[in-house]
Design an enzyme around this catalytic site. Sequence first.
Site, PDB file in Angstrom:
ATOM      1  N   ASN A 195       0.857  -1.182   0.000  1.00 12.86           N
ATOM      2  CA  ASN A 195       0.000   0.000   0.000  1.00 12.86           C
ATOM      3  C   ASN A 195       0.892   1.230   0.000  1.00 12.86           C
ATOM      4  O   ASN A 195       2.125   1.123   0.111  1.00 12.86           O
ATOM      5  CB  ASN A 195      -0.981  -0.016   1.174  1.00 12.86           C
ATOM      6  N   LEU A 196       0.310   2.395  -0.125  1.00 10.14           N
ATOM      7  CA  LEU A 196       1.113   3.610  -0.277  1.00 10.14           C
ATOM      8  C   LEU A 196       2.011   3.839   0.931  1.00 10.14           C
ATOM      9  O   LEU A 196       3.175   4.236   0.782  1.00 10.14           O
ATOM     10  CB  LEU A 196       0.203   4.816  -0.502  1.00 10.14           C
ATOM     11  N   SER A 197       1.498   3.588   2.125  1.00  7.28           N
ATOM     12  CA  SER A 197       2.304   3.788   3.337  1.00  7.28           C
ATOM     13  C   SER A 197       3.508   2.858   3.339  1.00  7.28           C
ATOM     14  O   SER A 197       4.635   3.279   3.663  1.00  7.28           O
ATOM     15  CB  SER A 197       1.458   3.551   4.584  1.00  7.28           C
ATOM     16  N   GLU A 198       3.291   1.594   2.992  1.00  3.93           N
ATOM     17  CA  GLU A 198       4.395   0.631   2.942  1.00  3.93           C
ATOM     18  C   GLU A 198       5.399   1.018   1.869  1.00  3.93           C
ATOM     19  O   GLU A 198       6.620   0.899   2.070  1.00  3.93           O
ATOM     20  CB  GLU A 198       3.841  -0.770   2.666  1.00  3.93           C
ATOM     21  N   ASP A 264      -5.799  -8.653   0.964  1.00  2.00           N
ATOM     22  CA  ASP A 264      -5.900 -10.086   0.668  1.00  2.00           C
ATOM     23  C   ASP A 264      -6.708 -10.316  -0.601  1.00  2.00           C
ATOM     24  O   ASP A 264      -6.360 -11.149  -1.438  1.00  2.00           O
ATOM     25  CB  ASP A 264      -6.573 -10.823   1.827  1.00  2.00           C
TER      26      ASP A 264
END
EC number: 2.7.1.167
Length: 476
Positions: A195-198, A264
């Site tokens: 995701n963007l944060s990761e 998922d």
Amino acid sequence: MKLTLPDYDQASVLVVGDIMLDRYWYGPTGRISPEAPVPVVKVEQIEERPGGAANVAMNIAALGGHVHLVGLTGIDEPAKALNEKLTSLDVRCDFVSLPDYPTITKLRVMSRGQQMIRLDFEEGFHGVDKGLILPRLEQSLTHVKTVILSDYAKGALEHVSAMIKLARDAGKPVFIDPKGTDFERYRGATLLTPNLSEFELVAGKVTSDDELVEKGFELIERFDFEALLVTRSEHGMTLLQKGQAPLHLPTLAQEVYDVTGAGDTVISVLASSVAAGKSLADACKLANAAAGVVVAKLGTSTLSTIELTEAIYGSQDSGYGVIAETELKQAVSVARQRGETVVMTNGCFDILHAGHVAYLAEAAKLGDRLIVAVNSDSSVQGLKGPGRPVNPEDRRMAVLAGLGAVDWVVPFTEETPQRLISEILPSLLVKGGDYKPEDIAGGKEVIAAGGEVRVLSFEDGCSTSKIIEAIRGGKG
């Protein structure tokens, strides 16, 4: 070219990762405890759902794919509950059961649609001998087309580099839902879905699409990935592939209720679509549509092929337009699931006139969805002779698709649409003119299937042949 669902029965996927059991306790709350300043929830319903890698496997099975799940559990009641639930959904479970560890379990207390508290029962499986999982992965590779590694940093993927090598050496694409900032451990994977944060924890903060693309390709180069799919919440997704232009996909979510398990669903639809023969770009489009469905549900959720088809085609009142036969069958299946009445008619529609418009409007009133089957150019020429059609089939279909009464327009190449109608089997088959129901192509098949055939009248004075004669004669 419109996007269609693949045949997920052709998809075989190996899922390896952190297996969890998600428990939900539901009930009303209307008072504060006298023991402490906390709400009291009166539990009225208890629900259990597979989580983590088990939710990934369940999503694949819900689409009709074949899935083999490998992971670590304890020897306890949660492990038994997971095995029973997943086996009932046709997930092949290959658990490494360890007596000294509890199965990872997350308990959420829910009231009034809100999560009040979450309780985690886990110790993780760090330090487990890699010889427990790697042989099972290797044995399974010959039976699958794609591999998913679902990483929640609980220990099942502690030896992920060796897993990637085994799968890639066997020629299997490896899709990874990553955890943490150490992307080096995922070196050589086919695709990661951060995701963007990761993504920003590894690549650094991004302030624009261009910056995301630049930093994304840097990561692909640095870690020898083939692609990255960055999920960006309300901004949709961005697919970056080696040697390809970036693909930005806007979000299709109409309402965001709970993002639990959305990642998922994304990776399960992505990998199973590729396993079923879709390109990576098309698989990402399907995954994006799937994400828009599950975030509107509470908790870890799956989706059906019907829901995914609806998400792809949308629900525009003006209809779905020109469509291929395969797509039409899927769309009609969705309509039937909704309980809608499907009406079908056919014709050349060489020059669309007022009689056609009135006839189609009348046909549309007889049901919920109207299909118009259109003779191809070669079919029209065979029926009408040289010089016909005046308008090529793509233009004839485009004009029909623009009518508010029409939902789907589909071409056929034969002299009559009998084969097409017998495969679609509409609830109601209509035809304009002086036909008898028993003489209408496909009518017998529709009636035999429990449908109805009806003849509608054409508006007097309207004739394509007369219009063409008038034009060629310089009249009108």
